[in-house]
Structures are given as structure tokens and as C-alpha cells.
Design a protein around this motif. Structure first.
Motif, mmCIF file in Angstrom:
data_model
loop_
_atom_site.group_PDB
_atom_site.id
_atom_site.type_symbol
_atom_site.label_atom_id
_atom_site.label_comp_id
_atom_site.label_asym_id
_atom_site.label_seq_id
_atom_site.Cartn_x
_atom_site.Cartn_y
_atom_site.Cartn_z
ATOM 1 N N GLU A 177 37.280 31.814 35.866
ATOM 2 C CA GLU A 177 37.009 33.258 35.927
ATOM 3 C C GLU A 177 37.572 33.868 37.214
ATOM 4 O O GLU A 177 38.175 34.940 37.200
ATOM 5 C CB GLU A 177 35.497 33.515 35.873
ATOM 6 N N LEU A 178 37.387 33.160 38.325
ATOM 7 C CA LEU A 178 37.826 33.690 39.623
ATOM 8 C C LEU A 178 39.347 33.793 39.702
ATOM 9 O O LEU A 178 39.897 34.694 40.348
ATOM 10 C CB LEU A 178 37.297 32.806 40.761
ATOM 11 N N LEU A 179 39.995 32.856 39.031
ATOM 12 C CA LEU A 179 41.459 32.833 39.068
ATOM 13 C C LEU A 179 42.055 34.116 38.473
ATOM 14 O O LEU A 179 43.168 34.515 38.810
ATOM 15 C CB LEU A 179 41.968 31.600 38.308
ATOM 16 N N ARG A 180 41.270 34.793 37.630
ATOM 17 C CA ARG A 180 41.765 36.028 37.018
ATOM 18 C C ARG A 180 41.976 37.137 38.045
ATOM 19 O O ARG A 180 42.811 38.009 37.845
ATOM 20 C CB ARG A 180 40.749 36.565 35.995
ATOM 21 N N PHE A 181 41.187 37.131 39.122
ATOM 22 C CA PHE A 181 41.315 38.279 40.032
ATOM 23 C C PHE A 181 41.420 37.913 41.517
ATOM 24 O O PHE A 181 41.635 38.792 42.352
ATOM 25 C CB PHE A 181 40.161 39.272 39.810
ATOM 26 N N LEU A 182 41.274 36.637 41.871
ATOM 27 C CA LEU A 182 41.369 36.278 43.296
ATOM 28 C C LEU A 182 42.772 35.786 43.643
ATOM 29 O O LEU A 182 43.435 35.165 42.808
ATOM 30 C CB LEU A 182 40.377 35.152 43.624
#
Ligand code: MEV
Length: 369
Positions: A177-182
Motif C-alpha cells: 500500500e505504501l509503495l503506491r504513494f511513498l
């Protein structure tokens, strides 16, 4: 490699393959390259009263004196109110190692506004865990071990599961999930076996009068046991063995219930690195009684460890284990009793005499029955 392949490769003879091949016709453990089955003795220690309930405790150990010692102390302790135990907070951690040349604060600032939404989404993927009172509780960023590496720590309530697979999954899902926006990228994600929150605890008390043994007065035995506890606290060469006396009981129960005892050992080491004395069982004389306490971080579970069908279901019933918290209470209580068995032996007949006879009988193949 399977047995047949090992034989074909010339590592064993045909005769050796036939000796090793599992027999018995029962269900085999689902293990890669299963080769044979080793005999493992499971003993039952009667007489335990824990939190006001009588239990028969299943124990798996190769040390002949352990079950006899546990049962002897269980009899002593039930003359009073028995053992009292409470489970710890069923929290387990997970980690994501994140490669990002900036600071962890950058990542935290970007993550913070989405924290609630992420918690909801991830918990939505695990409805049965949430239904059992568990789920992902929180996560936060910190600096990693070197420049360019940041760490995300997750905390989850594991319900009745031990939680390692769960945390592996939650950490991987959160990383996705974090890889989508970080910015940056996850290097890996994995459960952490560092203990979090309150440990499982056991307490017991026994009248000094009942502690006498081998011609030694109970009051003296109690005082000497207290002295041994002080010795363990003050001597780095003694405390591992003092602790081992408790682990003899605790790990025998963990094994009987198919637990990941390496995870428990890793958590104990992690605690010892910070505060070894916190792990040590202690006994002190107070108002004519010997009063003992033990606290242990225990990541244990009753899900997926074979307790639904015999023999696991029978053992669970005998020991009063329904929830993971019951198992925590059992393990820490038996650990405390086992420590008292060891200390009482040490200050009375001595370990050589106390264990010698049982070891000799074991050598002759005459275990306790
Ligand atoms: C033996 O397995 C355990 C003991 O050595 C523990 C102790 O010394 O306290 C008896």
C-alpha cells in the motif's frame, strides 16, 4: 530430496532406506522432504491447579527428571490456592525495511494523513482476525540502521493465533500500500519477535512448613531458595541455569502444544539483551510462606497447531486450553513450578542425587509411567 533419491544418489543403502521410511499408517506431518519420524515422549503431569482449576499438563521433554519435579511441586502448591497466572497483551510486531535516501520524517509526514484509511483497509483483508478481537493496531516510522534505510514498525493484536504468519502478511500488505504513494522502495518485510506490551505472569505461594525435604527444615529450605534467587540476580554465570530450570517446564509445554519455541527463545533473548533480571523467576520468604513470581514474553497460539482433532484436542481439554491466553497462562505457571522444583532439589538432596536416579532409569528404558 526424498529417501529414494538419497538412496539412488548413494548416500544410504536400501536397508537403511527401509529402516528410515515412516511407518505406522497415521497422518504424516506436512513437511518438505519428510524422511522419517523420531519418537518423542509426551508425559502428563497431574496435580496442577492454575487459577482455581485442576489441570493435567502435557509435557514433551528429553530430561527424565522434569515431569517428576513439576508434578511434585504441583502437589505442594495445590495445598494452598495453587498457581495464579495471567496472559500477556497479545501484541506482535512486524517490520518493513524501506530504502529511501531522505529522512524517516519525510515518510512519516506523507503516511500520517492516510494512517486511519490504511488501518481500515488492511484490517478489512482479515475479517476473521478482527472478529476474534485482533487486527493491525498501529504503525510508525523511525531511522534504520544506516543512512538511506528507514524502518516501519507495525503492531498487531494476534487474537488466538501465534501471529508470525499474520505479521508477515500484514507487513507485506502495508508495504504494498505504501509503495503506491511513498518515495523509495520496500527492501523486505517480516515479523519481529521482539516482545511488546505486558508479559504473561505467574505467581505462587507455599507454606514454609511444606518445603522440608531430605531431613531439612522447611524454613531453611525456603531461606536457601531465596538465597539462590539472589545469587542468580547477582551472578551472570548463574542466571542462565536458574532461568533454564523454568524453561525446562515452559518449553516442555510449548512442545506438547506444537508451538514455535524458537520464536519464544528469540523473544527471551531480546528481553535479556535489555533487562535479563526481568526474566528470572524469584522466590522470597514472606509471612511464613515462600512466594514466587515469573514473567515471560510468550508469542503462542491455538490456531493451526493441531488442537482441533486428537491427540491435540485431548491434550487441550486436559490442560484447560481453549484460547491462546489459556496456553500462555499454562506455560508461565509450569515454568514457575519447574523452577521451584529445581531450586528445592538444589538446596536439599542436590542435583546429582535428585536427577541421577531418574537418568539411570531412563538409560535402562524405564521412564515414569
Ligand atoms: C537442570 O536442567 C536445571 C537446573 O540446573 C536448574 C537450576 O540449576 O536452577 C536444576
Amino acid at each position: 530430496m526424498r529417501l529414494q533419491a538419497i538412496e539412488t544418489a548413494g548416500f544410504i543403502t536400501r536397508e537403511e532406506r527401509l529402516v528410515l521410511a515412516p511407518t505406522g499408517g497415521g497422518p504424516l506431518p506436512r513437511l518438505e522432504n519428510l524422511c522419517t519420524l523420531l519418537p518423542l515422549g509426551l508425559s502428563l503431569a497431574p496435580n496442577f491447579r492454575i487459577n482455581g482449576r485442576d489441570r493435567v499438563v502435557p509435557m514433551v521433554t528429553e530430561e527424565a527428571s522434569v515431569v517428576a519435579g513439576a508434578s511434585r511441586i504441583a502437589v505442594l502448591l495445590r495445598s494452598g490456592e495453587g498457581l495464579r497466572a495471567t496472559a500477556g497483551e497479545r501484541l506482535l510486531g512486524g517490520q518493513v525495511l524501506w530504502a529511501w535516501q531522505g529522512s524517516w520524517q519525510d515518510l512519516a509526514a506523507l503516511t500520517e494523513p492516510r494512517q486511519g484509511e490504511l488501518l481500515e483497509r488492511l484490517n478489512g483483508l482479515h475479517p476473521s482476525l478482527v472478529g476474534a478481537g485482533g487486527g493491525l493496531r498501529s504503525f510508525c516510522w523511525r531511522a534504520g540502521p544506516e543512512a538511506g534505510l528507514q524502518v516501519l514498525d507495525l503492531v498487531a493484536h494476534t487474537g488466538d493465533a501465534m501471529g508470525a504468519h499474520l505479521l508477515d502478511r500484514l507487513a507485506a500488505e502495508l508495504a504494498g500500500e505504501l509503495l503506491r504513494f511513498l518515495p523509495g522502495r520496500p527492501v523486505t518485510s517480516i515479523v519481529s519477535n521482539r516482545p511488546l506490551g505486558r508479559s504473561a505472569r505467574a505467581e505462587a505461594r507455599v507454606s514454609l512448613e511444606l518445603l522440608g525435604r531430605c531431613g531439612r527444615e522447611g524454613a531453611q529450605v525456603g531461606a536457601d531458595i531465596e538465597t539462590l534467587c539472589g545469587w542468580a540476580l547477582g551472578d551472570a554465570s548463574r542466571w542462565p541455569t536458574h532461568l533454564k530450570g523454568a524453561l525446562n517446564g515452559a518449553f516442555a509445554v510449548l512442545r506438547a502444544f506444537g508451538q514455535d519455541d524458537r520464536a519464544v527463545a528469540a523473544a527471551l533473548l531480546s528481553t535479556a539483551q535489555v533487562e535479563a533480571p526481568a526474566l528470572l523467576p524469584r522466590w522470597r520468604v514472606q509471612d511464613g510462606e515462600l512466594v514466587g513470581q515469573l514473567a515471560m514474553p510468550l508469542a503462542v497460539g491455538v490456531v493451526g497447531v493441531g488442537l482441533e482433532a486428537p491427540p491435540g484436542s485431548i491434550l487441550a481439554r486436559l490442560a484447560g486450553v481453549v484460547k491462546a491466553s489459556d496456553l500462555e497462562e499454562l506455560v508461565v505457571a509450569v515454568g514457575l513450578a519447574q523452577n521451584l522444583a529445581a531450586l528445592q532439589t538444589l538446596v536439599t538432596e542436590g542435583i546429582v542425587k535428585g536427577h541421577g536416579e531418574l537418568h539411570a532409569r531412563r538409560g535402562r528404558g524405564q521412564g515414569e509411567s
